[in-house]
Design a protein around this motif. Structure first.
Motif, short mmCIF file in Angstrom:
data_model
loop_
_atom_site.label_atom_id
_atom_site.label_comp_id
_atom_site.label_asym_id
_atom_site.label_seq_id
_atom_site.Cartn_x
_atom_site.Cartn_y
_atom_site.Cartn_z
N SER A 12 -5.56 -34.13 -42.87
CA SER A 12 -5.42 -33.27 -44.04
C SER A 12 -6.23 -33.83 -45.19
O SER A 12 -6.25 -35.04 -45.43
CB SER A 12 -3.95 -33.16 -44.44
N GLY A 13 -6.89 -32.95 -45.89
CA GLY A 13 -7.78 -33.35 -46.97
C GLY A 13 -9.24 -33.21 -46.58
O GLY A 13 -10.11 -33.13 -47.45
N PHE A 14 -9.50 -33.16 -45.26
CA PHE A 14 -10.88 -32.96 -44.80
C PHE A 14 -10.91 -32.08 -43.55
O PHE A 14 -11.85 -32.11 -42.77
CB PHE A 14 -11.55 -34.31 -44.52
N LEU A 15 -9.87 -31.27 -43.38
CA LEU A 15 -9.82 -30.37 -42.24
C LEU A 15 -10.85 -29.24 -42.42
O LEU A 15 -11.10 -28.79 -43.54
CB LEU A 15 -8.42 -29.75 -42.11
N PRO A 16 -11.46 -28.79 -41.35
CA PRO A 16 -12.44 -27.69 -41.45
C PRO A 16 -11.88 -26.47 -42.16
O PRO A 16 -12.60 -25.82 -42.94
CB PRO A 16 -12.77 -27.39 -39.98
N SER A 17 -10.62 -26.13 -41.92
CA SER A 17 -10.03 -24.94 -42.55
C SER A 17 -9.90 -25.13 -44.06
O SER A 17 -10.12 -24.18 -44.84
CB SER A 17 -8.66 -24.64 -41.95
N GLU A 18 -9.58 -26.34 -44.51
CA GLU A 18 -9.48 -26.61 -45.95
C GLU A 18 -10.85 -26.54 -46.60
O GLU A 18 -11.02 -25.98 -47.70
CB GLU A 18 -8.86 -27.98 -46.18
N ARG A 19 -11.82 -27.12 -45.95
CA ARG A 19 -13.18 -27.13 -46.49
C ARG A 19 -13.73 -25.72 -46.57
O ARG A 19 -14.42 -25.36 -47.53
CB ARG A 19 -14.05 -28.04 -45.64
N GLN A 20 -13.42 -24.89 -45.55
CA GLN A 20 -13.87 -23.50 -45.55
C GLN A 20 -13.20 -22.73 -46.68
O GLN A 20 -13.82 -21.87 -47.31
CB GLN A 20 -13.55 -22.85 -44.21
N TRP A 21 -11.94 -23.03 -46.95
CA TRP A 21 -11.23 -22.38 -48.06
C TRP A 21 -11.95 -22.66 -49.39
O TRP A 21 -12.15 -21.74 -50.20
CB TRP A 21 -9.79 -22.87 -48.11
N LEU A 22 -12.38 -23.89 -49.59
CA LEU A 22 -13.12 -24.22 -50.81
C LEU A 22 -14.47 -23.51 -50.83
O LEU A 22 -14.90 -23.02 -51.88
CB LEU A 22 -13.32 -25.73 -50.92
#
Length: 269
Positions: free
Chosen positions: A173-183
């Motif tokens: 968490s903090g560098f997950l592909p889904s999080e990065r895509q959200w940004l």
């Protein structure tokens, strides 16, 4: 307008830390050139926060805060040298009282302080984080037609340039592909990562380092403290810096202030 943002890692600790050496949050507030300061993770109710910041308030800072719903968790606030015309929390049944988002109208702009929770991949904590991210994006979509900046600890490193050890954190968490895509999608919707815009194509500048080991000394950090501004305001940003302590022993939080200067419309004209 100069805007700073910092996760204080507990307001009372940030105020007391190395106070005998004239260091800590209060001396920083007394010396900063910022017009508006966004705080995250205050870990204090409104009364405790006002008491901790009493010397700064006596110096003329205006304060609005959103206290955490659980003791010792979250809490955000905004300090301004200018009158605060209005303030708003997140309109959310689940997160409205969590003390993770607060926006104010001050100094001719809307300035918000946000604290996105730390997640844990494939757990309920991560699913809660993702629900908050969705509601935050919904709120931010209503702000793109004005001069606005959302500042804070997003707990997401967007690209490989935003985290020193990116290879070791791909599944965390903090560098997950889904999080990065959200940004990525948030930036495509009308927001600008001002620090990255002014510091393109380089590692960092990092603003969080673990207390453990030699992360700070080796600059093995994360860039998770962002100022995301609407395009009109971002176009007026002329400088951005991380106010990194000169030495590990001089730190008063595990985060460092991130400060951006925005020109006024009159200066552009």
């Amino acid at each position: 307008m100069i805007v700073s943002t910092v996760n204080v890692n507990g307001i009372r600790a940030a105020v007391k830390h190395r106070s005998a050496d004239n260091l800590g949050l209060l001396p920083w507030l007394a010396s900063t050139t910022a017009d508006v300061v966004c705080l995250q993770e205050t870990r204090a109710d409104d009364a405790q926060l006002a008491t901790a910041l009493a010397p700064a308030l006596a110096d003329g800072w205006q304060l609005v805060s959103a206290e955490p719903h659980l003791k010792g968790r979250s809490g955000v606030a905004v300090l301004s040298r200018h009158p605060i015309a209005a303030s708003r929390s997140l309109e959310s049944d689940e997160f409205g009282a969590h003390g993770r988002y607060l926006e104010v109208d001050t100094a001719g702009a809307t300035v918000a302080s946000v604290y996105v929770q730390t997640g844990e991949a494939e757990t309920d904590r991560q699913r809660e984080k993702e629900r908050f991210m969705a509601e935050l994006a919904t709120r931010m979509a209503t702000l793109t037609n004005r001069d606005a900046v959302v500042c804070g600890d997003w707990n997401i490193a967007h690209t490989e340039n935003d985290i020193k050890n990116w290879k070791g954190n791909i599944k965390k968490s903090g560098f997950l592909p889904s999080e990065r895509q959200w940004l990525t999608e948030l930036l495509a919707s009308g927001w600008v990562d001002v620090v990255r815009e002014l510091h393109p194509d380089q590692p960092g500048p990092y603003a969080w380092w673990s207390w453990r080991g030699r992360a700070f000394d080796n600059d093995a950090g994360w860039r998770i403290d962002y100022q995301l501004a609407t395009r009109g305001l971002a176009a007026r940003a002329v400088s951005a810096r991380v106010e990194r302590a000169e030495a590990y022993a001089l730190r008063w939080s595990d985060h460092a202030p991130v400060t951006v200067e925005y020109r006024s419309r009159e200066m552009i004209g």
